[in-house]
Design a protein around this motif. Structure first.
Motif, PDB file in Angstrom:
ATOM      1  N   ALA A 103       0.856  -1.189   0.000  1.00 29.01           N
ATOM      2  CA  ALA A 103       0.000   0.000   0.000  1.00 29.01           C
ATOM      3  C   ALA A 103       0.890   1.236   0.000  1.00 29.01           C
ATOM      4  CB  ALA A 103      -0.918   0.003   1.220  1.00 29.01           C
ATOM      5  N   GLU A 104       0.426   2.295  -0.696  1.00 33.83           N
ATOM      6  CA  GLU A 104       1.162   3.551  -0.719  1.00 33.83           C
ATOM      7  C   GLU A 104       0.844   4.348   0.532  1.00 33.83           C
ATOM      8  OE1 GLU A 104       0.175   5.549  -4.282  1.00 33.83           O
ATOM      9  OE2 GLU A 104       1.186   4.109  -5.596  1.00 33.83           O
ATOM     10  N   LEU A 105       1.884   4.958   1.110  1.00 29.83           N
ATOM     11  CA  LEU A 105       1.709   5.739   2.332  1.00 29.83           C
ATOM     12  C   LEU A 105       0.740   6.896   2.120  1.00 29.83           C
ATOM     13  CD1 LEU A 105       2.429   6.524   5.214  1.00 29.83           C
ATOM     14  CD2 LEU A 105       4.465   7.681   4.340  1.00 29.83           C
ATOM     15  N   SER A 106       0.862   7.599   0.997  1.00 28.74           N
ATOM     16  CA  SER A 106      -0.031   8.736   0.736  1.00 28.74           C
ATOM     17  C   SER A 106      -1.486   8.291   0.675  1.00 28.74           C
ATOM     18  CB  SER A 106       0.362   9.433  -0.568  1.00 28.74           C
ATOM     19  OG  SER A 106       0.310   8.529  -1.657  1.00 28.74           O
ATOM     20  N   ARG A 107      -1.707   7.073   0.173  1.00 23.66           N
ATOM     21  CA  ARG A 107      -3.081   6.560   0.098  1.00 23.66           C
ATOM     22  C   ARG A 107      -3.632   6.292   1.503  1.00 23.66           C
ATOM     23  NH1 ARG A 107      -5.946   3.479  -3.684  1.00 23.66           N
ATOM     24  NH2 ARG A 107      -8.136   3.495  -3.025  1.00 23.66           N
ATOM     25  N   LEU A 108      -2.775   5.765   2.394  1.00 22.67           N
ATOM     26  CA  LEU A 108      -3.214   5.541   3.776  1.00 22.67           C
ATOM     27  C   LEU A 108      -3.638   6.852   4.432  1.00 22.67           C
ATOM     28  CD1 LEU A 108      -0.585   3.020   5.239  1.00 22.67           C
ATOM     29  CD2 LEU A 108      -2.814   2.528   4.253  1.00 22.67           C
ATOM     30  N   ILE A 109      -2.818   7.894   4.228  1.00 25.72           N
ATOM     31  CA  ILE A 109      -3.132   9.193   4.832  1.00 25.72           C
ATOM     32  C   ILE A 109      -4.425   9.756   4.252  1.00 25.72           C
ATOM     33  CG2 ILE A 109      -2.314  11.552   5.137  1.00 25.72           C
ATOM     34  CD1 ILE A 109       0.543  10.444   5.117  1.00 25.72           C
ATOM     35  N   ASP A 110      -4.585   9.666   2.930  1.00 28.13           N
ATOM     36  CA  ASP A 110      -5.814  10.167   2.287  1.00 28.13           C
ATOM     37  C   ASP A 110      -7.056   9.463   2.836  1.00 28.13           C
ATOM     38  OD1 ASP A 110      -4.400  11.924   0.741  1.00 28.13           O
ATOM     39  OD2 ASP A 110      -4.315  10.616  -1.020  1.00 28.13           O
ATOM     40  N   GLU A 111      -6.951   8.138   3.059  1.00 29.16           N
ATOM     41  CA  GLU A 111      -8.094   7.395   3.578  1.00 29.16           C
ATOM     42  C   GLU A 111      -8.445   7.841   4.995  1.00 29.16           C
ATOM     43  OE1 GLU A 111     -10.164   5.166   2.269  1.00 29.16           O
ATOM     44  OE2 GLU A 111      -9.241   5.403   0.297  1.00 29.16           O
ATOM     45  N   GLU A 112      -7.438   8.137   5.811  1.00 24.74           N
ATOM     46  CA  GLU A 112      -7.702   8.607   7.167  1.00 24.74           C
ATOM     47  C   GLU A 112      -8.270  10.022   7.173  1.00 24.74           C
ATOM     48  OE1 GLU A 112      -7.735   7.106  10.057  1.00 24.74           O
ATOM     49  OE2 GLU A 112      -7.286   5.253   9.006  1.00 24.74           O
ATOM     50  N   LEU A 113      -7.916  10.821   6.161  1.00 27.40           N
ATOM     51  CA  LEU A 113      -8.440  12.191   6.060  1.00 27.40           C
ATOM     52  C   LEU A 113      -9.883  12.228   5.559  1.00 27.40           C
ATOM     53  CD1 LEU A 113      -5.436  14.166   4.499  1.00 27.40           C
ATOM     54  CD2 LEU A 113      -6.422  14.500   6.759  1.00 27.40           C
ATOM     55  N   ALA A 114     -10.312  11.163   4.897  1.00 26.84           N
ATOM     56  CA  ALA A 114     -11.619  11.166   4.230  1.00 26.84           C
ATOM     57  C   ALA A 114     -12.778  11.549   5.145  1.00 26.84           C
ATOM     58  CB  ALA A 114     -11.869   9.799   3.585  1.00 26.84           C
ATOM     59  N   PRO A 115     -12.828  11.079   6.408  1.00 30.38           N
ATOM     60  CA  PRO A 115     -13.985  11.414   7.252  1.00 30.38           C
ATOM     61  C   PRO A 115     -14.036  12.885   7.663  1.00 30.38           C
ATOM     62  CG  PRO A 115     -12.861   9.438   8.058  1.00 30.38           C
ATOM     63  CD  PRO A 115     -11.963  10.082   7.063  1.00 30.38           C
ATOM     64  N   TYR A 116     -12.933  13.636   7.476  1.00 36.40           N
ATOM     65  CA  TYR A 116     -12.881  15.023   7.932  1.00 36.40           C
ATOM     66  C   TYR A 116     -13.000  15.991   6.750  1.00 36.40           C
ATOM     67  CZ  TYR A 116     -10.746  12.553  11.874  1.00 36.40           C
ATOM     68  OH  TYR A 116     -10.493  11.679  12.885  1.00 36.40           O
ATOM     69  N   SER A 117     -13.642  17.145   6.978  1.00 34.82           N
ATOM     70  CA  SER A 117     -13.713  18.212   5.981  1.00 34.82           C
ATOM     71  C   SER A 117     -12.823  19.345   6.497  1.00 34.82           C
ATOM     72  CB  SER A 117     -15.165  18.694   5.779  1.00 34.82           C
ATOM     73  OG  SER A 117     -15.983  17.644   5.317  1.00 34.82           O
ATOM     74  N   LEU A 118     -11.540  19.290   6.154  1.00 37.82           N
ATOM     75  CA  LEU A 118     -10.562  20.172   6.788  1.00 37.82           C
ATOM     76  C   LEU A 118     -10.028  21.247   5.846  1.00 37.82           C
ATOM     77  CD1 LEU A 118      -8.647  17.387   8.701  1.00 37.82           C
ATOM     78  CD2 LEU A 118     -10.315  18.977   9.643  1.00 37.82           C
ATOM     79  N   GLY A 119     -10.438  21.196   4.585  1.00 38.42           N
ATOM     80  CA  GLY A 119     -10.000  22.221   3.646  1.00 38.42           C
ATOM     81  C   GLY A 119      -8.491  22.309   3.556  1.00 38.42           C
ATOM     82  N   ASP A 120      -7.953  23.550   3.817  1.00 36.25           N
ATOM     83  CA  ASP A 120      -6.512  23.760   3.694  1.00 36.25           C
ATOM     84  C   ASP A 120      -5.799  23.671   5.033  1.00 36.25           C
ATOM     85  OD1 ASP A 120      -7.584  25.960   4.867  1.00 36.25           O
ATOM     86  OD2 ASP A 120      -6.625  27.434   3.538  1.00 36.25           O
ATOM     87  N   GLN A 121      -6.372  23.016   6.003  1.00 35.58           N
ATOM     88  CA  GLN A 121      -5.748  22.928   7.322  1.00 35.58           C
ATOM     89  C   GLN A 121      -4.572  21.947   7.336  1.00 35.58           C
ATOM     90  OE1 GLN A 121      -9.787  22.717   9.722  1.00 35.58           O
ATOM     91  NE2 GLN A 121      -8.091  23.082  11.133  1.00 35.58           N
ATOM     92  N   ILE A 122      -4.509  21.063   6.350  1.00 33.86           N
ATOM     93  CA  ILE A 122      -3.493  20.020   6.368  1.00 33.86           C
ATOM     94  C   ILE A 122      -2.590  20.146   5.147  1.00 33.86           C
ATOM     95  CG2 ILE A 122      -3.100  17.528   6.313  1.00 33.86           C
ATOM     96  CD1 ILE A 122      -5.653  17.129   7.780  1.00 33.86           C
ATOM     97  N   ARG A 123      -1.278  20.002   5.386  1.00 33.68           N
ATOM     98  CA  ARG A 123      -0.294  20.023   4.306  1.00 33.68           C
ATOM     99  C   ARG A 123       0.460  18.691   4.316  1.00 33.68           C
ATOM    100  NH1 ARG A 123       4.983  20.600   3.949  1.00 33.68           N
ATOM    101  NH2 ARG A 123       5.192  21.122   6.161  1.00 33.68           N
ATOM    102  N   LEU A 124       0.575  18.063   3.127  1.00 31.88           N
ATOM    103  CA  LEU A 124       1.264  16.788   2.997  1.00 31.88           C
ATOM    104  C   LEU A 124       2.457  16.964   2.057  1.00 31.88           C
ATOM    105  CD1 LEU A 124      -1.816  14.427   2.417  1.00 31.88           C
ATOM    106  CD2 LEU A 124      -0.745  15.042   4.592  1.00 31.88           C
ATOM    107  N   ALA A 125       3.568  16.338   2.400  1.00 28.80           N
ATOM    108  CA  ALA A 125       4.748  16.405   1.531  1.00 28.80           C
ATOM    109  C   ALA A 125       5.596  15.163   1.740  1.00 28.80           C
ATOM    110  CB  ALA A 125       5.571  17.660   1.841  1.00 28.80           C
ATOM    111  N   GLY A 126       5.945  14.524   0.639  1.00 32.13           N
ATOM    112  CA  GLY A 126       6.782  13.323   0.740  1.00 32.13           C
ATOM    113  C   GLY A 126       6.727  12.521  -0.535  1.00 32.13           C
ATOM    114  N   PRO A 127       7.710  11.658  -0.764  1.00 31.48           N
ATOM    115  CA  PRO A 127       7.746  10.835  -1.980  1.00 31.48           C
ATOM    116  C   PRO A 127       6.770   9.672  -1.889  1.00 31.48           C
ATOM    117  CG  PRO A 127       9.561  10.233  -0.536  1.00 31.48           C
ATOM    118  CD  PRO A 127       8.865  11.395   0.127  1.00 31.48           C
ATOM    119  N   GLU A 128       6.576   9.001  -3.029  1.00 30.49           N
ATOM    120  CA  GLU A 128       5.761   7.797  -3.026  1.00 30.49           C
ATOM    121  C   GLU A 128       6.517   6.688  -2.293  1.00 30.49           C
ATOM    122  OE1 GLU A 128       2.761   7.306  -3.816  1.00 30.49           O
ATOM    123  OE2 GLU A 128       2.363   9.273  -4.708  1.00 30.49           O
TER     124      GLU A 128
END
Length: 495
Positions: free
Chosen positions: A345-370
């Motif tokens: 599994a891709e790490l970015s996909r795990l993070i996106d799935e955990e973010l899905a229940p929240y409506s946070l707009g621009d409160q979160i910044r993600l940065a990193g390689p695949e």
């Protein structure tokens, strides 16, 4: 132990034989479904889920072979177990034809009740266990099935096309031969040369050369066949392996029949060889798949059991919410892994799935390689991220609109370093003791993955760093301002 009954279809045009089968199989405690003809059997199959089909070879209008062929043409019944019952001596060619049509076994008449019950019981139990695993996967993979409906449709069409192609080239996987028992002369047809991977122009057919192509462990099969014919046996059948000149090993089934003179002496032996390598490989893949599905199901249940056992809360509602959140996190990563055929599994996909229940707009910044994570690493890290998001949404930066969260990660020397930085939220105080979620996060990262989970309780927001080896080697980290829980506390967290 009580279990769900499965349906066993009994097909025979003679009521007396159907009654006999019912009496023999009654003690199995399964549902016995009766069909007095092949057409009636097809109607039953279209309306009822059948685990095992017991069918008479000789029936008017539509015999057992024809019925088997029609059943196998339907994608829904390609794996349904079929057992043929024959009241007459089945020829070798008919037996091969039955296996080609999809039969899994033959039962001769008169039927031995204990043998028939044992065979039916094996396939019924296999069907039942398969259905139990399917139900379990259905509960865990609802989202996967919805997303892969189009793929499954394409796969079904491809399977139909492959079946038609396989039937079309079936004749190309069969060879015939003839051996003059008196003179020692051999005759092979084109199919026989093709199966053994040799050329008629360069290969001389004689016992020594044929034996050289047999797998060393199966040479005795040839010697045994010759000995049997010398003892008066008129027909012989066996499975064996060959080693082609290029080194490829192939599985074959061979049948041979002897021709005798007036004195009963063998004068000629003729036979048929069928290449069954693909069938053998399919059986191996099926066994491997069954073991793999069983292993994954047990792992998922073990994780769910641990979540339920280790979760703590002062109120029932809080306990239910905590358990549901962790189970949902596990289900989400299971979905991701299923889509990749459990390759990772891709790490970015795990993070996106955990973010899905929240409506946070621009409160979160993600940065990193695949980053591709192994299945076990992905499951553990997904639960750890769930705890961080849950705590932040309740008490940290994500609990207010002004809060901000930055998640950065990098990989160096097979070590994943993930930084979790909160700011702009409520004033943070260093906790006097860690909550259960934090302690379980530490325990899972450190004891299960051999990594480290480190916290800095800054006033402006939590700073957390997770260090996770992408292999099973334990990671080491240079000392800094972060603090790490000791092993005794980890023991208490999991106790």
């Amino acid at each position: 132990m009580d279990h769900e009954k499965v349906n066993i279809l009994l097909v025979d045009d003679q009521p007396a034989k159907l009654l006999a089968y019912e009496v023999i199989l009654k003690d199995l405690g399964e549902n016995l479904v009766i069909a007095s003809s092949g057409r009636e059997a097809l109607e039953v199959l279209l309306k009822t889920e059948i685990a095992v089909i017991l069918v008479d070879v000789c029936m008017p209008e539509l015999d057992g072979f024809e019925l088997a062929a029609m059943i196998r043409e339907h994608p829904r019944f390609q794996k349904t177990a079929m057992i043929f019952i024959s009241a007459i001596q089945v020829s070798d060619i008919d037996r091969l034809r039955g296996y080609e049509m999809g039969a899994v076994d033959y039962v001769p008449v008169p039927v031995v009740p204990e043998v028939l019950r044992a065979k039916i019981k094996v396939f019924a139990e296999l069907y039942r266990k398969t259905r139990e695993l399917e139900r379990l996967n259905h509960e865990l993979e609802d989202r996967v099935r919805a997303r892969t409906a189009e793929l499954e449709s394409s796969t079904a069409k491809l399977r139909e096309s492959e079946q038609r192609r396989s039937m079309a080239i079936a004749a190309g996987k069969m060879g015939s031969w003839d051996w003059d028992w008196i003179s020692g002369d051999w005759m092979w047809d084109e199919g026989q040369y093709r199966i053994f991977g040799v050329s008629p122009a360069s290969f001389e057919v004689n016992p020594a050369n044929v034996q050289a192509l047999l797998h060393p462990d199966d040479v005795d099969q040839l010697r045994k066949a010759i000995a049997e014919f010398n003892k008066g046996t008129r027909a012989y059948e066996t499975e064996f392996r060959i080693v082609r000149p290029d080194g490829e090993v192939r599985w074959c089934v061979g049948t041979a029949a002897a021709t005798v003179d007036e004195s009963g002496r063998v004068v000629r032996v003729s036979g048929v060889t069928v290449d069954i390598t693909e069938r053998k490989r399919a059986e191996e893949r099926q066994n491997l798949l069954a073991r793999e599905v069983d292993h994954r199901a047990k792992n998922a249940l073990a994780l769910a059991q641990s979540i339920v056992r280790l979760t703590r809360a002062d109120e029932v509602k809080a306990y239910v919410n905590a358990v549901e959140g962790r189970i949902n996190a596990l289900a989400r990563v299971h979905t991701i892994l299923s889509l990749s055929s459990w390759q990772g599994a891709e790490l970015s996909r795990l993070i996106d799935e955990e973010l899905a229940p929240y409506s946070l707009g621009d409160q979160i910044r993600l940065a990193g390689p695949e980053v591709q994570l192994l299945p076990a690493t992905a499951q553990t890290l997904a639960l750890a991220l769930h705890e961080l998001f849950t705590n932040s949404a309740k008490y940290g930066a994500l609990s207010t609109r002004s809060g901000r969260l930055a998640i950065d990660w990098q990989v160096e020397n097979e070590l994943l370093t993930l930084s979790w930085k909160e700011s702009g939220g409520p004033l943070v105080m260093t906790p006097k003791s860690r909550g259960f979620g934090t302690r379980s996060l530490l325990a899972s990262i450190e004891s299960q993955l051999g990594g480290q989970a480190q916290f800095d309780w800054r006033a402006e927001g939590l700073l957390c760093r997770l260090e996770v080896p992408l292999t099973r080697k334990t990671a080491t980290t240079a000392p800094g301002k972060f603090d790490t829980a000791g092993s005794a506390e980890l023991q208490r967290a999991s106790g």
